[in-house]
Design an enzyme around this catalytic site. Structure first.
Site, short mmCIF file in Angstrom:
data_model
loop_
_atom_site.label_atom_id
_atom_site.label_comp_id
_atom_site.label_asym_id
_atom_site.label_seq_id
_atom_site.Cartn_x
_atom_site.Cartn_y
_atom_site.Cartn_z
N GLU A 52 6.33 4.68 7.24
CA GLU A 52 5.94 5.92 6.55
C GLU A 52 6.81 7.15 7.27
O GLU A 52 6.70 7.48 8.19
CB GLU A 52 4.46 6.03 6.79
CG GLU A 52 3.56 5.23 5.95
CD GLU A 52 2.02 5.09 6.51
OE1 GLU A 52 1.48 4.62 5.67
OE2 GLU A 52 1.79 5.60 7.27
N ASN B 270 -0.21 10.65 5.74
CA ASN B 270 -1.39 10.25 6.47
C ASN B 270 -2.66 11.15 6.55
O ASN B 270 -3.79 10.70 7.02
CB ASN B 270 -1.28 9.42 7.72
CG ASN B 270 -0.44 7.92 7.89
OD1 ASN B 270 -1.16 6.78 7.51
ND2 ASN B 270 0.53 8.16 7.99
N THR C 287 -0.99 -1.26 8.66
CA THR C 287 -1.67 -2.51 8.57
C THR C 287 -1.01 -3.57 8.19
O THR C 287 -0.34 -3.73 7.18
CB THR C 287 -2.88 -2.32 7.46
OG1 THR C 287 -3.54 -0.96 7.74
CG2 THR C 287 -3.74 -3.53 6.94
N LYS D 13 3.83 -7.18 4.30
CA LYS D 13 3.65 -5.75 3.94
C LYS D 13 3.27 -4.80 4.98
O LYS D 13 2.78 -5.37 6.07
CB LYS D 13 2.42 -5.72 2.82
CG LYS D 13 1.02 -6.13 3.48
CD LYS D 13 0.28 -5.02 4.03
CE LYS D 13 0.45 -3.66 3.21
NZ LYS D 13 -0.17 -2.38 3.95
N THR E 189 0.70 -1.15 0.14
CA THR E 189 -0.16 0.13 -0.14
C THR E 189 0.81 1.21 0.06
O THR E 189 1.30 1.74 -1.17
CB THR E 189 -1.08 0.11 0.99
OG1 THR E 189 -0.08 -0.42 2.47
CG2 THR E 189 -1.93 -1.19 1.20
#
Length: 410
Positions: free
Chosen positions: A279, A405, A194, A183, A157
Site C-alpha cells: 500500500e 489506511n 491480510t 493477495k 482488496t
C-alpha cells in the site's frame, strides 16, 4: 534455480492438471467487481496449511485448521471472498464459515467437509452469507481450467493487481506443475497481511510429507516479507497436491529437492509481488542477512529491519541513514557484537560499505544517496557470527500508505 524448472506464461493456481476455478460478483465490492472465488480439484488433495499466530484468529482460520487436523488428505476445494474478513465475529462468524464451506461443497457437487474457506477485508463485520453463497453458486457454474486469474482478481482488496504464477518441473517420470495465487498489500508481516495464498500442484503427495515441506517453503518466502509490520487475523497460505500427474517427487531425493525449489520459487514470486504492491509503496528493499549463527536468527534480524518505520521512511526519502538499519537490527532479540558487523549497499559497481567494525566506513555520501534513490534497493548485513543466512523483503512507507489506511472502512 535449476534448469529443470521453467515458467508458464500467464500461469495460475489452475495451471496444474485437475484444477478448475471461477469467480463472481456477489455485491461485496462496488461496481460489479469480482469478489467471490471458488477453486476446485477433480480429486482429493493432500493439503498443508500455515496460519496466523495471532491469538485472535478469524473464523475461516479456525475452521480450516480444524478441518486440516481432521482430513488433511480429502480437501477438494477452497472457497474465497473479499471485502469482509469474518474476523472477530464470534460464534456467528464460525457458523458463517461453515455455511460458506457447505455451500461450496453443495454447489460443486463435492462430499461434505472437503472445502476450505478464505476471507479477507474489514475486521469485525458480519459476513453477508446470502451474498457469498449466491456468488459461490454462480462461480460453481463457471468452473474452468482457465479460471485461476479471475480467482486471483476476486480476492484483491487494496491490491492494485492480481498475483498469480506457475512453473513446470521436468522430472525423470514426466512433468509436474506448481501454480499459485496470493493477495495482500497492507497489514503484511506474516508470522506463521491480510495475506492469503494458495499453491497447487498435480504431483502426488502425502499430508505427512507435505506439512514440514510447506513450513520450510513458507518460512523462506511468505514469512520473509513485511509491508507495515502488522500481522492479520486471517493470514493463511495453503498447499494442495491432487496427484493428477501421477508422479510422487518424494520417492527420489533429487526430484524432491527440485520440487521444493520449484514450490519455493512460486511462493517467492507471489511474496515479492505482495511487497511490490504494498500500500502506497514506491520502492522495494531486499535485506540479506549473512554471518548468523542460525537461519532463524538471520531471519529475525531481517524482519526487525523490515518492520522498522524509521528504516522504511528513510528508504522512501532516499536517505542513506545506515544507523537506522543497525538500530533496528539491535532490537531483533538476537545477541549481536557491533565490532563484527558490516553493512553494505549494492550499486551498479558492486557493494558499497556503509558501516564496519561498529563504526561508519566513511562511505562516499553521494554514491550512497544514489543507491538509496533506486526503485529496488539491496542491503547486506554481515553479523560476523556464523555461516547461516536469510533474505527478507519489504517496501518503503509513503504518505499514500497513511491515506489508504485512514479511511479503509469508509
Amino acid at each position: 534455480m535449476a534448469s529443470a524448472i521453467s515458467t508458464i506464461d500467464g500461469g495460475s493456481a489452475t495451471s496444474p492438471g485437475g484444477f478448475t476455478a471461477a469467480a463472481a460478483h456477489a455485491g461485496l465490492k462496488s461496481g460489479g467487481a469480482l469478489d467471490v472465488a471458488l477453486l476446485v480439484s477433480g480429486t482429493s488433495c493432500a493439503t498443508a496449511g500455515v496460519f496466523t499466530k495471532s491469538t485472535l484468529r478469524a473464523a475461516p482460520v479456525i475452521y480450516d485448521a480444524a478441518l486440516l487436523g481432521e482430513k488433511p488428505g480429502r480437501v477438494r476445494a477452497v472457497a474465497m471472498n473479499a471485502r469482509v474478513a469474518n474476523a472477530c465475529t464470534g460464534a456467528a462468524g464460525l457458523e458463517a464459515a461453515r455455511a460458506m464451506a457447505h455451500c461450496a461443497e453443495e454447489a460443486a457437487g463435492l462430499p461434505p467437509r472437503t472445502a476450505l474457506v478464505l476471507s479477507t477485508g474489514v475486521i469485525g463485520v458480519p459476513l453477508p452469507v446470502d451474498k457469498v453463497e449466491r456468488g459461490l453458486r454462480e462461480a460453481a457454474r463457471k468452473l474452468s481450467p482457465d479460471g485461476g486469474i479471475d480467482a486471483a482478481r476476486a480476492i484483491m482488496t487494496t491490491d492494485t493487481r492480481p498475483k498469480h504464477c506457475a512453473v513446470r518441473v521436468e522430472t525423470p517420470g514426466g512433468p509436474i506443475t506448481i501454480g499459485g495465487m496470493a493477495k495482500g498489500a497492507g497489514m503484511i508481516h506474516p508470522d506463521m497481511a491480510t495475506l492469503l495464498g494458495v499453491l497447487t500442484t498435480d504431483a502426488v503427495s502425502e499430508p505427512g510429507a507435505l506439512r514440514p515441506f510447506w513450513k520450510r517453503v513458507v518460512d523462506r518466502t511468505f514469512n520473509a516479507i513485511s509491508v507495515d509490520g502488522d500481522t492479520s487475523t486471517n493470514d493463511t497460505v495453503l498447499f494442495l497436491a491432487n496427484g493428477h500427474a501421477g508422479i510422487d517427487p518424494s520417492r527420489d531425493g533429487a526430484t524432491w529437492k527440485i520440487f521444493e525449489e520449484a514450490a519455493t520459487e512460486v511462493a517467492r514470486r507471489l511474496a515479492l509481488a505482495v511487497v511490490e504492491d504494498g500500500e502506497g509503496a514506491t520502492k522495494t528493499l531486499e535485506i540479506q542477512i549473512v554471518g548468523a549463527q542460525t537461519e532463524a536468527h538471520a531471519r529475525e534480524v531481517g524482519r526487525a529491519i523490515a518492520r522498522s518505520t524509521l528504516v522504511k521512511t528513510a528508504i522512501y526519502g532516499g536517505d542513506p541513514n545506515w544507523g537506522r538499519v543497525l538500530a533496528a537490527a539491535g532490537v531483533a532479540g538476537v545477541a549481536l557484537i557491533a565490532e563484527r558487523i558490516t553493512l553494505e549497499a549494492q550499486s551498479a559497481n558492486g557493494w558499497l560499505t556503509l558501516a564496519s567494525g561498529g563504526a561508519t566506513a566513511l562511505a562516499d555520501l553521494a554514491q550512497a544517496r544514489a543507491i538509496f534513490q533506486q526503485k529496488a534497493i539491496r542491503l547486506r548485513l554481515d553479523l560476523g557470527l556464523g555461516r547461516s543466512e536469510a533474505v527478507v523483503w519489504t517496501c518503503d512507507l509513503s504518505p499514500d500508505y497513511v491515506r489508504i489506511n485512514s479511511d479503509y472502512t469508509s
